[in-house]
Write an enzyme that holds these catalytic residues in place. Structure first.
Site, PDB file in Angstrom:
ATOM      1  N   TYR A 189       0.870  -1.173   0.000  1.00  0.00           N
ATOM      2  CA  TYR A 189       0.000   0.000   0.000  1.00  0.00           C
ATOM      3  C   TYR A 189       0.906   1.221   0.000  1.00  0.00           C
ATOM      4  O   TYR A 189       2.080   1.119  -0.338  1.00  0.00           O
ATOM      5  CB  TYR A 189      -0.884  -0.124   1.263  1.00  0.00           C
ATOM      6  CG  TYR A 189      -1.952   0.884   1.461  1.00  0.00           C
ATOM      7  CD1 TYR A 189      -2.844   1.206   0.446  1.00  0.00           C
ATOM      8  CD2 TYR A 189      -2.111   1.516   2.697  1.00  0.00           C
ATOM      9  CE1 TYR A 189      -3.856   2.124   0.661  1.00  0.00           C
ATOM     10  CE2 TYR A 189      -3.138   2.431   2.913  1.00  0.00           C
ATOM     11  CZ  TYR A 189      -3.994   2.730   1.895  1.00  0.00           C
ATOM     12  OH  TYR A 189      -4.994   3.628   2.119  1.00  0.00           O
ATOM     13  N   ARG A 242      -6.579  10.718 -10.410  1.00  0.00           N
ATOM     14  CA  ARG A 242      -5.825  11.398  -9.340  1.00  0.00           C
ATOM     15  C   ARG A 242      -5.341  10.345  -8.373  1.00  0.00           C
ATOM     16  O   ARG A 242      -5.922  10.114  -7.319  1.00  0.00           O
ATOM     17  CB  ARG A 242      -6.731  12.417  -8.629  1.00  0.00           C
ATOM     18  CG  ARG A 242      -5.993  13.387  -7.721  1.00  0.00           C
ATOM     19  CD  ARG A 242      -6.485  13.306  -6.293  1.00  0.00           C
ATOM     20  NE  ARG A 242      -6.107  12.072  -5.639  1.00  0.00           N
ATOM     21  CZ  ARG A 242      -6.594  11.635  -4.485  1.00  0.00           C
ATOM     22  NH1 ARG A 242      -7.508  12.313  -3.849  1.00  0.00           N
ATOM     23  NH2 ARG A 242      -6.189  10.499  -3.937  1.00  0.00           N
ATOM     24  N   LYS A 260      -5.799  -1.410  -2.098  1.00  0.00           N
ATOM     25  CA  LYS A 260      -6.855  -1.133  -1.101  1.00  0.00           C
ATOM     26  C   LYS A 260      -7.622  -2.414  -0.780  1.00  0.00           C
ATOM     27  O   LYS A 260      -8.027  -2.637   0.356  1.00  0.00           O
ATOM     28  CB  LYS A 260      -7.818  -0.077  -1.637  1.00  0.00           C
ATOM     29  CG  LYS A 260      -7.185   1.294  -1.770  1.00  0.00           C
ATOM     30  CD  LYS A 260      -7.657   2.272  -0.717  1.00  0.00           C
ATOM     31  CE  LYS A 260      -6.765   3.504  -0.732  1.00  0.00           C
ATOM     32  NZ  LYS A 260      -7.069   4.504   0.248  1.00  0.00           N
ATOM     33  N   GLU A 331     -12.427   5.477  -5.634  1.00  0.00           N
ATOM     34  CA  GLU A 331     -11.091   5.782  -5.138  1.00  0.00           C
ATOM     35  C   GLU A 331     -10.309   6.592  -6.168  1.00  0.00           C
ATOM     36  O   GLU A 331     -10.262   6.241  -7.355  1.00  0.00           O
ATOM     37  CB  GLU A 331     -10.345   4.470  -4.856  1.00  0.00           C
ATOM     38  CG  GLU A 331      -9.075   4.623  -4.070  1.00  0.00           C
ATOM     39  CD  GLU A 331      -9.290   5.071  -2.619  1.00  0.00           C
ATOM     40  OE1 GLU A 331     -10.123   4.486  -1.908  1.00  0.00           O
ATOM     41  OE2 GLU A 331      -8.608   6.028  -2.210  1.00  0.00           O
ATOM     42  N   ASP A 332      -9.720   7.666  -5.723  1.00  0.00           N
ATOM     43  CA  ASP A 332      -8.770   8.444  -6.506  1.00  0.00           C
ATOM     44  C   ASP A 332      -9.298   8.917  -7.860  1.00  0.00           C
ATOM     45  O   ASP A 332      -8.595   8.881  -8.880  1.00  0.00           O
ATOM     46  CB  ASP A 332      -7.441   7.672  -6.639  1.00  0.00           C
ATOM     47  CG  ASP A 332      -6.703   7.598  -5.300  1.00  0.00           C
ATOM     48  OD1 ASP A 332      -7.290   8.017  -4.280  1.00  0.00           O
ATOM     49  OD2 ASP A 332      -5.556   7.123  -5.263  1.00  0.00           O
ATOM     50  N   ASP A 354     -13.970   6.979  -0.812  1.00  0.00           N
ATOM     51  CA  ASP A 354     -12.980   6.862   0.253  1.00  0.00           C
ATOM     52  C   ASP A 354     -12.203   8.158   0.452  1.00  0.00           C
ATOM     53  O   ASP A 354     -11.850   8.508   1.577  1.00  0.00           O
ATOM     54  CB  ASP A 354     -12.033   5.707  -0.087  1.00  0.00           C
ATOM     55  CG  ASP A 354     -10.974   5.518   0.968  1.00  0.00           C
ATOM     56  OD1 ASP A 354     -11.321   5.571   2.153  1.00  0.00           O
ATOM     57  OD2 ASP A 354      -9.806   5.313   0.608  1.00  0.00           O
ATOM     58  N   ASP A 355     -11.916   8.876  -0.627  1.00  0.00           N
ATOM     59  CA  ASP A 355     -11.086  10.076  -0.492  1.00  0.00           C
ATOM     60  C   ASP A 355     -11.839  11.211   0.192  1.00  0.00           C
ATOM     61  O   ASP A 355     -11.250  11.986   0.936  1.00  0.00           O
ATOM     62  CB  ASP A 355     -10.582  10.519  -1.867  1.00  0.00           C
ATOM     63  CG  ASP A 355      -9.736   9.432  -2.482  1.00  0.00           C
ATOM     64  OD1 ASP A 355      -8.677   9.123  -1.921  1.00  0.00           O
ATOM     65  OD2 ASP A 355     -10.168   8.837  -3.491  1.00  0.00           O
ATOM     66  N   ASN A 504      -0.202  11.755   0.270  1.00  0.00           N
ATOM     67  CA  ASN A 504       0.496  10.503  -0.038  1.00  0.00           C
ATOM     68  C   ASN A 504       1.080  10.526  -1.440  1.00  0.00           C
ATOM     69  O   ASN A 504       0.552  11.218  -2.298  1.00  0.00           O
ATOM     70  CB  ASN A 504      -0.515   9.344   0.031  1.00  0.00           C
ATOM     71  CG  ASN A 504      -1.036   9.132   1.431  1.00  0.00           C
ATOM     72  OD1 ASN A 504      -0.283   9.022   2.368  1.00  0.00           O
ATOM     73  ND2 ASN A 504      -2.349   9.100   1.568  1.00  0.00           N
ATOM     74  N   ASN A 553      -4.255   7.410   8.264  1.00  0.00           N
ATOM     75  CA  ASN A 553      -4.603   6.925   6.928  1.00  0.00           C
ATOM     76  C   ASN A 553      -5.976   6.268   6.938  1.00  0.00           C
ATOM     77  O   ASN A 553      -6.337   5.598   7.907  1.00  0.00           O
ATOM     78  CB  ASN A 553      -3.544   5.920   6.464  1.00  0.00           C
ATOM     79  CG  ASN A 553      -3.724   5.576   5.009  1.00  0.00           C
ATOM     80  OD1 ASN A 553      -4.631   4.836   4.651  1.00  0.00           O
ATOM     81  ND2 ASN A 553      -2.886   6.127   4.159  1.00  0.00           N
TER      82      ASN A 553
HETATM   83  O1  LIG Z   1      -4.361   5.669  -0.372  1.00  0.00           O
HETATM   84  C1  LIG Z   1      -4.086   6.267   0.669  1.00  0.00           C
HETATM   85  O2  LIG Z   1      -3.165   5.972   1.405  1.00  0.00           O
HETATM   86  C2  LIG Z   1      -4.953   7.405   1.091  1.00  0.00           C
HETATM   87  C3  LIG Z   1      -5.766   7.863  -0.024  1.00  0.00           C
HETATM   88  O3  LIG Z   1      -6.867   7.396  -0.246  1.00  0.00           O
HETATM   89  C4  LIG Z   1      -5.183   8.813  -0.964  1.00  0.00           C
HETATM   90  O4  LIG Z   1      -4.136   9.380  -0.686  1.00  0.00           O
HETATM   91  O5  LIG Z   1      -5.787   8.976  -2.026  1.00  0.00           O
HETATM   92 MG   LIG Z   2      -7.348   7.577  -2.299  1.00  0.00          MG
END
Ligand SMILES: O=C([O-])CC(=O)C(=O)O
Ligand SMILES: [Mg+2]
Length: 658
Positions: A189, A242, A260, A331-332, A354-355, A504, A553
């Site tokens: 991760y 992103r 994840k 996610e992202d 999640d973000d 991160n 986190n």
């Molecule tokens: O992935 C991670 O550690 C935290 C997160 O969701 C990000 O930075 O987008």
């Molecule tokens: Mg993320």
């Protein structure tokens, strides 16, 4: 259907991999090398595989049509450019473990127990001769793996080794990860996964996810059905736009859903066969990728926001139809899309972002503990946020909710926050067109004055807490951090500044732990997104003092949110389920952690924390009326209390046995 080998799994129909046939070998190649696929194909033609449908599954007419339409350039991956639907024979039968023999068992990572097979199992499964003589338990096998990992020089090499273990023996991989969380998590991760995504085009050896490109939009259902494990319960999906703080990585962002989901299993015990990583390929704005001859995605610019929206609608509809029980974690996605999709789908499907929500909850969870340690009463807290993207705004909103729940009016709560982006303090009269998601926090009390730099904002606001979600290394400079400390010191003796550089991976962190400790003379309450090492400093009288950082986190909440939603059979993921996860996390610290001044449980206890989070998320689902569990079940838990609910959760989670 045969029962699955893991006694502690959640349902009787759990992952029995799809039959090993020529067609499904192609689909299943995520778990095997090309030579393995070939072996499987020959095995499948010679062995008795009663449940298999060995037919090649792609509709021949469609292929021919596609090939006719294709010029040489598009021959490469013709189906990707096929505008029509790629139809396949439905293959809904799965080979059971009892039917599989010999190499089929060893080549299925969910069935392979490595050297743990007993002599009886070796005979029964036709494994004699296929394994060395010894029989080993988990300890020996993890010892061997750890020995290798510790001799590998780089994090990427360690990652590749671990990834190889995962593709051979899932139980061994998760034993390693669960029992050595502090050492292994940074490898599967953040921060390592960031480097993996950056280099994914060259590191690629085998598929490990579903790769769905916008050109294949008519075939989304077919592709979902190609996934070799039945009835996934949790999906992490990204469009790669992103990735962490690294920007648009296109299809190479797939490492994030993979990573994840490994944490879903390691931290919350969701069965690995019930997890589904997906990357939606909508092109990329990343020039390096577009120019890289080895780039694995569609070699074109990102499609328009409107076009992607339609694709996303189609994807969500197809996913809910094919896998009606599956929770989807976004996610992202870049900020604007992240907010749009969450708004658009949250009341229609089982999903969360999640973000926005996970990061929001985890920071709130840590902030509650941090305020207690800071000596600055909650009413006096003033928070500056550097970064006003999905995470920045998501976190600030979660904290506003905390304040309003404590009796503040929404306006008074909102007034505690000053958000700063690349143009300076976010104000209503700044003169630029504010993105929709920033408007809620735009200040109106700046008397026409614009504050362009973080230093100016700190000077003006005199904050007690500084949160970084900028994806920019080093924006918390020495003068910024010292100014934060000075403004906290001015409030009275013994007060401590809260400093959360959360971006991160580590290369994007707003400052390092060592800097934070040094510039605040050791008074800082610190949490970062990726893990920093402890830092030892010499005091004035020559003593060595070791400071321990917190890792703020989302891994502390998203696995528990997903597990809670799944086990409660929640029809939706509600705001209060998210909020509850934060409060539950804050309450999950044990006496030792509180004594040590930590604001998050130690990472070794992430499974304990997830259990508490899942339990509270389930109860919130019940309160919100979205749990579809039978009434009688809830009545029983209400009668017997938390231990009964915890027992239920424990009975339904995966704990690998070798
Ligand atoms: O992935 C991670 O550690 C935290 C997160 O969701 C990000 O930075 O987008
Ligand atoms: Mg993320």
């Amino acid at each position: 259907m045969a029962s699955y080998p893991y006694s502690s799994t959640s349902s009787s129909d759990i992952s029995t991999p799809r039959s090993i046939s020529p067609s499904s070998s192609a689909g299943r190649s995520s778990q095997s090398s090309v030579s393995n696929i070939n072996k499987r194909m020959s095995i499948s033609s010679s062995r008795r595989i009663s449940a298999a449908n060995p037919m090649s599954s792609v509709d021949i007419a469609t292929i021919e049509e596609a090939m006719r339409m294709a010029n040489l350039d598009t021959m490469r991956g013709y189906t990707q450019n096929t505008p029509g639907e790629v139809r396949q024979h439905a293959t809904t039968e799965y080979l059971t473990q009892n039917q599989a023999l010999g190499y089929q068992v060893l080549n299925e990572p969910l069935w392979n127990k490595g050297l743990s097979f007993t002599p009886e199992q070796r005979v029964h499964k036709n494994l004699t001769g296929l394994l060395p003589h010894v029989m080993e338990g988990a300890d020996k096998q993890t010892e061997r793996a750890l020995k290798v990992i510790r001799t590998r020089q780089t994090s990427i090499d360690k990652y590749l080794y671990l990834s190889n273990v995962k593709s051979n023996n899932v139980d061994l991989f998760y034993r390693l990860l669960i029992d050595n969380a502090r050492e292994m998590m940074p490898l599967v991760y953040t921060p390592t996964i960031g480097d993996v995504c950056l280099q994914y085009s060259t590191l690629y050896t085998r598929p490990e996810a579903l790769y769905i490109s916008i050109k294949q939009r008519r075939s989304i259902r077919t592709m979902l059905r190609n996934w070799p494990y039945p009835n996934p319960e949790i999906c992490v999906v990204t469009d790669g736009s992103r990735i962490l703080g690294l920007g648009d990585l296109g299809v190479n962002g797939v490492g994030i859903p993979i990573g994840k989901l490994a944490l879903y299993t390691a931290a919350a015990g969701i069965h690995p066969g019930k997890t589904l990583p997906i990357v939606l390929d909508c092109g990329t704005a990343n020039e390096t990728n577009l120019k890289d001859p080895l780039y694995l995605g569609m070699r074109s610019k990102r499609v328009s926001v409107a076009e992607q929206q339609t694709f996303m609608d189609e994807f969500m509809e197809a996913a809910a139809e094919v896998f009606p029980n599956m929770v989807v974690q976004f996610e992202d996605f870049e900020s604007e899309k992240a907010f749009n999709y969450l708004d658009r789908y949250r009341n229609k499907y089982k999903c969360f972002n999640d973000d926005i929500q996970g990061t929001g909850a985890v920071v709130l969870g840590g902030y509650i503990g941090a305020v207690n340690l800071s000596g600055v009463p909650i009413e006096e807290q003033r928070l500056v946020f550097m970064g006003a993207g999905s995470a920045g705004v998501g976190v600030a909103k979660q904290l506003v909710e905390y304040y309003t729940k404590r009796g503040l009016s929404e306006q008074a709560a909102r007034d505690k926050f000053w958000l700063v982006d690349t143009k300076g303090l976010v104000t209503k009269d700044r003169g630029d067109k504010l993105a929709e998601h920033k408007k809620y926090f735009a200040r109106t009390d700046n008397n026409g004055h614009q504050f362009r730099t973080l230093e100016e904002v700190i000077e003006y606001v005199k904050p007690t807490a500084l949160v970084g979600l900028t994806a920019t290394f080093g924006v918390f400079t020495e003068s910024v951090v010292r100014a934060l400390k000075a403004s906290v010191d001015a409030g009275g003796l013994g007060r401590r500044p809260i400093l959360f550089p959360l971006s991160n991976p580590l290369t994007k962190a707003e400052c390092t732990f060592e800097q934070a400790v040094t510039w605040t003379d050791g008074t800082v309450i610190f949490a970062s997104g990726s893990p920093f090492s402890p830092f030892t400093a010499k005091t004035g009288d020559g003593h060595a003092v070791t400071y321990h950082p917190n890792q703020g986190n989302n891994v502390y909440v998203f696995p528990g949110i997903g597990l809670g939603a799944i086990l409660a059979k929640a029809g939706r993921v509600t705001d209060s389920m998210i909020y509850t996860s934060a409060a539950a996390l804050a309450g999950a610290l044990n006496a030792d952690e509180i004594h040590k001044g930590l604001i998050y449980p130690r990472i070794e206890r992430v499974r304990d924390a997830s259990l508490v989070v899942a339990r509270e998320v389930m109860k919130a689902a019940r309160r919100d009326g979205v749990s579809m569990l039978p009434e009688a079940q809830w009545n029983e838990w209400e009668e017997w209390g938390d231990p009964a609910l915890e027992k239920y959760i424990k009975e339904h989670i995966y704990d690998p046995v070798l």
